[in-house]
Design an enzyme around this catalytic site. Structure first.
Site, PDB file in Angstrom:
ATOM      1  N   HIS A 192       0.846  -1.196   0.000  1.00 10.93           N
ATOM      2  CA  HIS A 192       0.000   0.000   0.000  1.00 10.93           C
ATOM      3  C   HIS A 192       0.881   1.246   0.000  1.00 10.93           C
ATOM      4  O   HIS A 192       1.501   1.565   1.009  1.00 10.93           O
ATOM      5  CB  HIS A 192      -0.927   0.005   1.227  1.00 10.93           C
ATOM      6  CG  HIS A 192      -1.840  -1.182   1.292  1.00 10.93           C
ATOM      7  ND1 HIS A 192      -2.503  -1.564   2.435  1.00 10.93           N
ATOM      8  CD2 HIS A 192      -2.209  -2.061   0.340  1.00 10.93           C
ATOM      9  CE1 HIS A 192      -3.239  -2.627   2.181  1.00 10.93           C
ATOM     10  NE2 HIS A 192      -3.071  -2.956   0.923  1.00 10.93           N
TER      11      HIS A 192
HETATM   12  C1  LIG Z   1       0.063  -7.587  -4.478  1.00 15.60           C
HETATM   13  C2  LIG Z   1      -0.845  -6.461  -4.098  1.00 15.60           C
HETATM   14  C3  LIG Z   1      -1.978  -6.737  -3.328  1.00 15.60           C
HETATM   15  C4  LIG Z   1      -2.824  -5.690  -2.947  1.00 15.60           C
HETATM   16  N1  LIG Z   1      -4.009  -5.978  -2.313  1.00 15.60           N
HETATM   17  C5  LIG Z   1      -4.933  -5.005  -2.174  1.00 15.60           C
HETATM   18  C6  LIG Z   1      -6.267  -5.309  -1.765  1.00 15.60           C
HETATM   19  O1  LIG Z   1      -6.631  -6.479  -1.592  1.00 15.60           O
HETATM   20  N2  LIG Z   1      -7.125  -4.263  -1.601  1.00 15.60           N
HETATM   21  C7  LIG Z   1      -6.759  -2.959  -1.817  1.00 15.60           C
HETATM   22  O2  LIG Z   1      -7.573  -2.056  -1.593  1.00 15.60           O
HETATM   23  N3  LIG Z   1      -5.527  -2.658  -2.255  1.00 15.60           N
HETATM   24  C8  LIG Z   1      -4.624  -3.649  -2.477  1.00 15.60           C
HETATM   25  N4  LIG Z   1      -3.400  -3.348  -2.990  1.00 15.60           N
HETATM   26  C9  LIG Z   1      -3.100  -1.930  -3.288  1.00 15.60           C
HETATM   27  C10 LIG Z   1      -3.849  -1.442  -4.526  1.00 15.60           C
HETATM   28  O3  LIG Z   1      -3.657  -2.328  -5.603  1.00 15.60           O
HETATM   29  C11 LIG Z   1      -3.357  -0.031  -4.861  1.00 15.60           C
HETATM   30  O4  LIG Z   1      -3.620   0.807  -3.759  1.00 15.60           O
HETATM   31  C12 LIG Z   1      -4.042   0.533  -6.094  1.00 15.60           C
HETATM   32  O5  LIG Z   1      -3.822  -0.296  -7.214  1.00 15.60           O
HETATM   33  C13 LIG Z   1      -3.526   1.941  -6.374  1.00 15.60           C
HETATM   34  O6  LIG Z   1      -4.196   2.435  -7.499  1.00 15.60           O
HETATM   35  P1  LIG Z   1      -3.595   3.618  -8.363  1.00 15.60           P
HETATM   36  O7  LIG Z   1      -4.561   3.886  -9.448  1.00 15.60           O
HETATM   37  O8  LIG Z   1      -3.189   4.708  -7.453  1.00 15.60           O
HETATM   38  O9  LIG Z   1      -2.207   3.052  -8.990  1.00 15.60           O
HETATM   39  P2  LIG Z   1      -1.785   1.683  -9.662  1.00 15.60           P
HETATM   40  O10 LIG Z   1      -2.777   0.622  -9.442  1.00 15.60           O
HETATM   41  O11 LIG Z   1      -0.377   1.457  -9.219  1.00 15.60           O
HETATM   42  O12 LIG Z   1      -1.790   2.016 -11.220  1.00 15.60           O
HETATM   43  C14 LIG Z   1      -0.856   2.854 -11.820  1.00 15.60           C
HETATM   44  C15 LIG Z   1      -0.687   2.430 -13.269  1.00 15.60           C
HETATM   45  O13 LIG Z   1       0.042   3.451 -13.946  1.00 15.60           O
HETATM   46  C16 LIG Z   1       0.971   2.851 -14.829  1.00 15.60           C
HETATM   47  N5  LIG Z   1       2.065   3.805 -15.030  1.00 15.60           N
HETATM   48  C17 LIG Z   1       2.987   4.192 -14.124  1.00 15.60           C
HETATM   49  N6  LIG Z   1       3.827   5.086 -14.656  1.00 15.60           N
HETATM   50  C18 LIG Z   1       3.434   5.271 -15.936  1.00 15.60           C
HETATM   51  C19 LIG Z   1       3.917   6.082 -17.003  1.00 15.60           C
HETATM   52  N7  LIG Z   1       4.975   6.903 -16.843  1.00 15.60           N
HETATM   53  N8  LIG Z   1       3.285   6.026 -18.201  1.00 15.60           N
HETATM   54  C20 LIG Z   1       2.200   5.206 -18.375  1.00 15.60           C
HETATM   55  N9  LIG Z   1       1.712   4.414 -17.384  1.00 15.60           N
HETATM   56  C21 LIG Z   1       2.316   4.453 -16.186  1.00 15.60           C
HETATM   57  C22 LIG Z   1       1.404   1.603 -14.085  1.00 15.60           C
HETATM   58  O14 LIG Z   1       1.960   0.651 -14.978  1.00 15.60           O
HETATM   59  C23 LIG Z   1       0.117   1.149 -13.430  1.00 15.60           C
HETATM   60  O15 LIG Z   1      -0.594   0.239 -14.253  1.00 15.60           O
HETATM   61  C24 LIG Z   1      -2.515  -4.355  -3.333  1.00 15.60           C
HETATM   62  C25 LIG Z   1      -1.382  -4.088  -4.103  1.00 15.60           C
HETATM   63  C26 LIG Z   1      -0.548  -5.128  -4.499  1.00 15.60           C
HETATM   64  C27 LIG Z   1       0.654  -4.804  -5.336  1.00 15.60           C
END
Ligand SMILES: Cc1cc2nc3c(=O)[nH]c(=O)nc-3n(C[C@H](O)[C@H](O)[C@H](O)COP(=O)(O)OP(=O)(O)OC[C@H]3O[C@@H](n4cnc5c(N)ncnc54)[C@H](O)[C@@H]3O)c2cc1C
Length: 453
Positions: free
Chosen positions: A387
């Site tokens: 997280h």
């Molecule tokens: C193994 C694991 C288990 C988890 N379990 C849970 C759970 O059960 N419940 C929960 O609530 N949370 C869980 N989490 C946390 C949750 O997945 C994250 O909090 C959430 O995905 C964050 O969302 P976000 O949109 O901020 O970023 P992210 O999901 O990290 O998405 C960001 C995206 O942007 C892309 N990106 C980055 N930089 C660039 C760039 N320069 N150009 C183009 N694309 C780019 C990345 O490739 C990625 O696909 C878990 C995380 C992991 C890794």
């Protein structure tokens, strides 16, 4: 090659997918740009090493440096972290929202303000609250909690029940197909290297496999996650405060061995969670594939050597602390990856240590014959986090916040944030529900428009 859209959303995790869907369904011309590949959930076995290779950034080998290094992982695929996570879903705790609103002067962040967004997500997604799924490791956690007088709850999960194991619902099953149906274009395997202002709009310097090309957009929503969003802002010379305040929920792991089977192929991760009222730590179940067990047993050569025989009797569990240390995302000149640092607070270190002892007691009370805990302090500590958040906090407090209350980046008209970087500190519960709710709220505020839109 060049592309043009009215709105570019960069990053397709829970934040970016929801923003792209809301904007495309409102009739905007949207392009969704994602660094990782579009594989969907069927490309490999969930929670396997193959999944790490295909869908984690750098195969999951990433760490925050500090006196006790903390390994962190990020999804890097169409759908971001939702493609690899356990799909556990919580609303943001009301007290945490109040605290953020007060300290960071965030407008419209009360429990009542966010409730319609959580309700809409829950109606649109399938959030299972009382699944009949019985996971043996979850049952052990519940039994141990009961014998210590602690409450164990099954966390709600974004999942579809079926004849076999639950199918977790990722963004590639939900908001991304909806966005595409509404006309959004998706560029996968495309990394945005830099953002530049051009006239009243923006140019994204992006790379697929070959040379840089340009994507022009009037408005940009950045949703690259709490590590990559500040890194991209900093590479672009924008938002000087971006990255200064990374927060995490640190975790330490423990493997417990039972006399009977508690593990098997395709069992997934149990949703049971134990949160003692003192709030110093919480417990839950971790990925327990043989390869993950091996990683958690690195300090124990004897059970490691017997893993092929014993793994079905073993499961991994975690202790997680709320997060009170200090983190930072910076740049290393000439290096494409950011430098991430995290210094655990004494309170976190004590919580992890005490929590591991309590977790061991709990699992022994549930019948574990042996427990193997990874070191939780010092340079050999094996700490992890899933997280990541709060690297670009929202709010009207100019000295603390990289973006305003609705995600607009200070001093950069037409540039918004739509991901976990917007949090004002550690959330204390699984974050993706709150990421999606904030993203929905901010995208709708943008559509409603104000004088500055
Ligand atoms: C193994 C694991 C288990 C988890 N379990 C849970 C759970 O059960 N419940 C929960 O609530 N949370 C869980 N989490 C946390 C949750 O997945 C994250 O909090 C959430 O995905 C964050 O969302 P976000 O949109 O901020 O970023 P992210 O999901 O990290 O998405 C960001 C995206 O942007 C892309 N990106 C980055 N930089 C660039 C760039 N320069 N150009 C183009 N694309 C780019 C990345 O490739 C990625 O696909 C878990 C995380 C992991 C890794």
């Amino acid at each position: 090659m060049s592309e043009r859209a009215s709105v570019a959303v960069v990053g397709s995790g829970p934040g970016g997918a929801v923003a792209a869907c809301v904007l495309a369904e409102a009739g905007r011309d949207v392009i969704l740009v994602e660094e990782g590949p579009g594989l969907g959930q069927q490309s490999c076995r969930p929670f396997s090493i193959e999944e790490m290779t295909q869908k984690y950034r750098h195969g999951g080998v990433t760490a925050a440096l500090g006196p006790c290094p903390v390994a962190y992982v990020e999804g890097c695929a169409v759908g971001g972290g939702s493609e690899v996570n356990s799909a556990l879903y919580h609303r943001a705790p009301a007290a945490r929202l109040e605290e953020w609103a007060r300290r960071f002067a965030v407008e419209g962040l009360g429990e009542k303000d966010l409730a319609p967004h959580f309700e809409a997500l829950e109606a649109e997604l399938s959030v299972l609250r009382d699944s009949t799924e019985v996971h043996p490791a979850g049952r052990k956690l519940a039994a141990g909690a009961a014998s210590l007088g602690l409450e164990c709850r099954q966390a709600p999960r974004m999942a579809r029940p079926g004849p076999g194991p639950l199918h977790r619902l990722a963004m590639s099953d939900t908001y991304i197909p909806r966005a595409l149906k509404a006309g959004c274009r998706l560029l996968d395997q495309t990394r945005v290297e830099r953002l530049q202002r051009r006239g009243r709009g923006w140019v994204l310097k992006a790379r697929t496999l070959g040379p840089l090309f340009e994507i022009e957009a009037d408005q940009v929503f950045l949703a690259c996650g709490a590590i990559q969003t500040p890194a991209l802002l900093r590479r672009s010379g924008l938002a000087p405060r971006a990255g200064a305040t990374l927060a995490i929920h640190p975790m330490a792991k423990l493997v417990a061995q039972f006399p009977e089977e508690v593990n098997g192929p395709d069992l997934g991760v149990a949703a049971q969670q134990v949160k003692p009222p003192h709030g110093r730590w919480s417990f839950g179940c971790s990925i327990s594939s043989p390869q993950n067990l091996a990683l958690n047993l690195l300090d124990y050569p004897e059970p490691l050597s017997r893993l092929a025989r014993d793994w079905r009797r073993m499961a991994s569990f975690y202790v997680m602390v709320p997060g009170s240390g200090r983190g930072e995302v910076g740049l290393l000149p000439g290096c494409p990856d950011p430098l991430v640092r995290y210094a655990l607070s004494p309170e976190e270190l004590r919580g992890l240590d005490d929590g591991l002892q309590e977790l061991a007691r709990l699992l022994q009370a549930a019948g574990a014959e042996r427990v193997f805990a990874a070191p939780a302090a010092g340079p050999d500590a094996r700490l992890t986090t899933l997280h990541l958040m709060a690297s670009c906090p929202m709010g009207e407090h100019g000295g603390l916040c990289a973006a305003d209350s609705f995600g607009r980046v200070r001093g950069s008209e037409g540039l918004r944030l739509a991901d976990a970087s917007l949090f004002c500190g550690p959330l204390g519960v699984n974050p993706q529900g709150t990421v999606m709710a904030l993203s929905r709220r901010n995208a709708l505020a943008f559509l409603k428009g104000g004088p500055e839109e």
